[in-house]
Design an enzyme around this catalytic site. Structure first.
Site, PDB file in Angstrom:
ATOM      1  N   SER A 175       0.797  -1.222   0.000  1.00  0.00           N
ATOM      2  CA  SER A 175       0.000   0.000   0.000  1.00  0.00           C
ATOM      3  C   SER A 175       0.832   1.276   0.000  1.00  0.00           C
ATOM      4  O   SER A 175       0.372   2.300  -0.485  1.00  0.00           O
ATOM      5  CB  SER A 175      -0.975  -0.005   1.180  1.00  0.00           C
ATOM      6  OG  SER A 175      -0.290  -0.233   2.383  1.00  0.00           O
ATOM      7  N   HIS A 203      -5.465  -3.030  -3.033  1.00  0.00           N
ATOM      8  CA  HIS A 203      -5.082  -2.048  -4.068  1.00  0.00           C
ATOM      9  C   HIS A 203      -5.004  -2.624  -5.480  1.00  0.00           C
ATOM     10  O   HIS A 203      -4.765  -1.882  -6.427  1.00  0.00           O
ATOM     11  CB  HIS A 203      -3.752  -1.390  -3.709  1.00  0.00           C
ATOM     12  CG  HIS A 203      -3.811  -0.631  -2.432  1.00  0.00           C
ATOM     13  ND1 HIS A 203      -4.278   0.655  -2.355  1.00  0.00           N
ATOM     14  CD2 HIS A 203      -3.513  -1.000  -1.155  1.00  0.00           C
ATOM     15  CE1 HIS A 203      -4.240   1.057  -1.089  1.00  0.00           C
ATOM     16  NE2 HIS A 203      -3.782   0.078  -0.347  1.00  0.00           N
ATOM     17  N   LYS A 235     -11.823   1.194  -2.252  1.00  0.00           N
ATOM     18  CA  LYS A 235     -10.735   1.798  -3.027  1.00  0.00           C
ATOM     19  C   LYS A 235     -11.157   1.883  -4.489  1.00  0.00           C
ATOM     20  O   LYS A 235     -11.974   2.721  -4.831  1.00  0.00           O
ATOM     21  CB  LYS A 235      -9.452   1.031  -2.748  1.00  0.00           C
ATOM     22  CG  LYS A 235      -9.017   1.375  -1.318  1.00  0.00           C
ATOM     23  CD  LYS A 235      -7.898   0.611  -0.746  1.00  0.00           C
ATOM     24  CE  LYS A 235      -7.640   1.150   0.674  1.00  0.00           C
ATOM     25  NZ  LYS A 235      -7.068   0.178   1.578  1.00  0.00           N
TER      26      LYS A 235
HETATM   27  C1  LIG Z   1      -7.111  -0.005   2.987  1.00  0.00           C
HETATM   28  C2  LIG Z   1      -6.523  -1.339   3.289  1.00  0.00           C
HETATM   29  C3  LIG Z   1      -7.144  -2.235   4.166  1.00  0.00           C
HETATM   30  C4  LIG Z   1      -8.342  -1.846   4.989  1.00  0.00           C
HETATM   31  O1  LIG Z   1      -9.489  -1.758   4.245  1.00  0.00           O
HETATM   32  P1  LIG Z   1     -10.695  -0.832   4.792  1.00  0.00           P
HETATM   33  O2  LIG Z   1     -11.878  -1.324   4.053  1.00  0.00           O
HETATM   34  O3  LIG Z   1     -10.315   0.567   4.481  1.00  0.00           O
HETATM   35  O4  LIG Z   1     -10.782  -1.096   6.270  1.00  0.00           O
HETATM   36  C5  LIG Z   1      -6.605  -3.485   4.311  1.00  0.00           C
HETATM   37  N1  LIG Z   1      -5.472  -3.842   3.652  1.00  0.00           N
HETATM   38  C6  LIG Z   1      -4.827  -2.988   2.834  1.00  0.00           C
HETATM   39  C7  LIG Z   1      -3.592  -3.443   2.135  1.00  0.00           C
HETATM   40  C8  LIG Z   1      -5.329  -1.709   2.640  1.00  0.00           C
HETATM   41  O5  LIG Z   1      -4.675  -0.851   1.862  1.00  0.00           O
END
Ligand SMILES: *Cc1c(COP(=O)(O)O)cnc(C)c1O
Length: 382
Positions: A175, A203, A235
């Site tokens: 990330s 992602h 996302k």
């Molecule tokens: C954003 C993210 C999460 C968490 O997801 P949410 O739905 O925002 O709680 C988990 N793992 C990774 C790699 C992320 O980037």
């Protein structure tokens, strides 16, 4: 009792103080903060779907059909036909036998790890994994071993001496770095060592692979090689929530055992309706992925020309390493004064000495907005 004020002041001095911005208006690629209009280069809305009118309309219709709150947990009366249809559509899309929705990705990671792993078991995680995977490990009370970033040889060595149930968990797209995990090699190691492989594709889902099926699909892997796939809907899909894809038995086990699934209110059905609409658009409109790839290539060429350090990232996450937190912050402030919003990412989110700008690209950025980013980067004081 700790002296909170002293601790806060120390954070200030170390340039580690975090503060929120109040967004007054959000227009897809641009937002307004303190009356100033900024082009947003730090959201995870990679496909530009978060404000899509058809998705908004699906959510509004969902509210008319289902009301706002789900009123109960999934195991009580919160699991509606909308949630169920979304699970079935995601299963069909990802090619997995079953899918289970979670309220957030954070909760999905906690739920899976605590349901499958416990005392006496060993969990192997990449050193750069997302905090939610690490926190799941801590909560599960299993032994946590963190291997150096993407180093499969070190991981193999660690696995050979491990006890109990074994699981390898990794981000698919890291990330804060944007690079990919070597999923084919990890899948091979997991199969050899009879370990679970859990992949967090927060992602990659929507962005990589055929029709946006994600990073495993990009590598030609499926449920056999990656038995536990987690991805988020907040996302690239631009809505909210997350899901876990796996075998029939895995999903049934999570329904029985995953505490972050069981002991929480189901997300609103209208959000599930929005995600259903978004999934269709994300699949169909491949021009969004093509546009992203075009921007990724152009940004990387520009950084190379400027002599700025390039990371090994084929994704819309394009970091520029500053090193110390003060420099990352100064860069971010300089860009902001030119109307460009890019977050400065500092420890403990990234390792000490690797503070950075984390630029994220979106299919929503038009040429003019993108050129403003390039011009502002040209003027960064190195
Ligand atoms: C954003 C993210 C999460 C968490 O997801 P949410 O739905 O925002 O709680 C988990 N793992 C990774 C790699 C992320 O980037």
């Amino acid at each position: 009792m700790k002296a909170l004020q002293t601790e806060l002041e120390a954070r200030h001095r170390q340039h580690l103080y975090r503060r929120r911005r109040v967004v007054e208006k959000n227009d897809g690629a641009e937002l307004w903060v303190d009356g100033q209009r900024l082009i947003n280069f730090c959201s995870n809305d990679y496909l530009g779907l978060a404000g899509h009118p058809d998705i908004a309309a699906a959510m509004q219709q969902g509210v008319r059909d289902w009301g706002v709150g789900s009123g109960a947990a999934h195991l009580v009366t919160g699991h509606t036909a909308a949630h169920h249809a979304l699970e079935e559509e995601l299963a069909e899309f990802t090619g997995y036998p079953r899918v289970l929705l979670f309220s957030t990705g954070y909760m999905a990671n906690q739920g899976v790890i605590t349901a499958l792993m416990g005392r006496g078991d060993t969990l192997f995680q990449d050193r750069l994994n997302h905090a939610s995977l690490i926190d799941g490990a801590l909560q599960s009370r299993s032994k946590l071993k963190r291997y150096p970033h993407n180093e499969t040889v070190a991981l193999s060595g660690q696995l050979r001496t491990a006890n109990g149930e074994k699981m390898i968990a990794t981000d698919a797209v890291f990330s804060m770095d944007g690079d990919l995990a070597p999923l084919p090699a990890l899948a091979e190691i997991a199969a050899q060592q009879q370990a679970w492989l859990m992949v967090d594709d927060a992602h990659g889902f929507g962005v990589l692979g055929e029709e946006g099926r994600g990073t495993s699909n990009h590598f030609g892997l499926g449920p056999t090689e990656v038995p536990i796939l987690m991805a988020t809907l907040g996302k690239a899909l631009g809505t909210f929530g997350a899901f876990v894809a796996g075998s029939e038995a895995l999903i049934e086990m999570l329904i029985q055992q995953a505490r972050s699934y069981i002991y929480t209110t189901a997300p609103p059905a209208a959000v599930a309706e929005a995600s259903r609409a978004s999934l269709q658009i994300a699949r169909r409109e491949s021009w969004r992925r093509e546009r992203l790839n075009e921007l990724i290539v152009r940004l990387r060429e520009h950084l190379l020309k400027l002599g700025l350090p390039l990371m090994n990232s084929p994704t819309p996450i394009q970091p520029i390493i500053a090193g110390d937190a003060a420099c990352a912050l100064a860069w971010s402030q300089q860009l902001e004064s030119e109307g460009i919003l890019v977050g400065a990412i500092r420890p403990p989110t990234v390792p000490e000495g690797s503070a950075r700008l984390r630029i994220t690209l979106s299919a929503a950025h038009n040429d003019q907005q993108f050129d403003r980013l390039l011009n502002a980067l040209s003027r960064l004081q190195q």
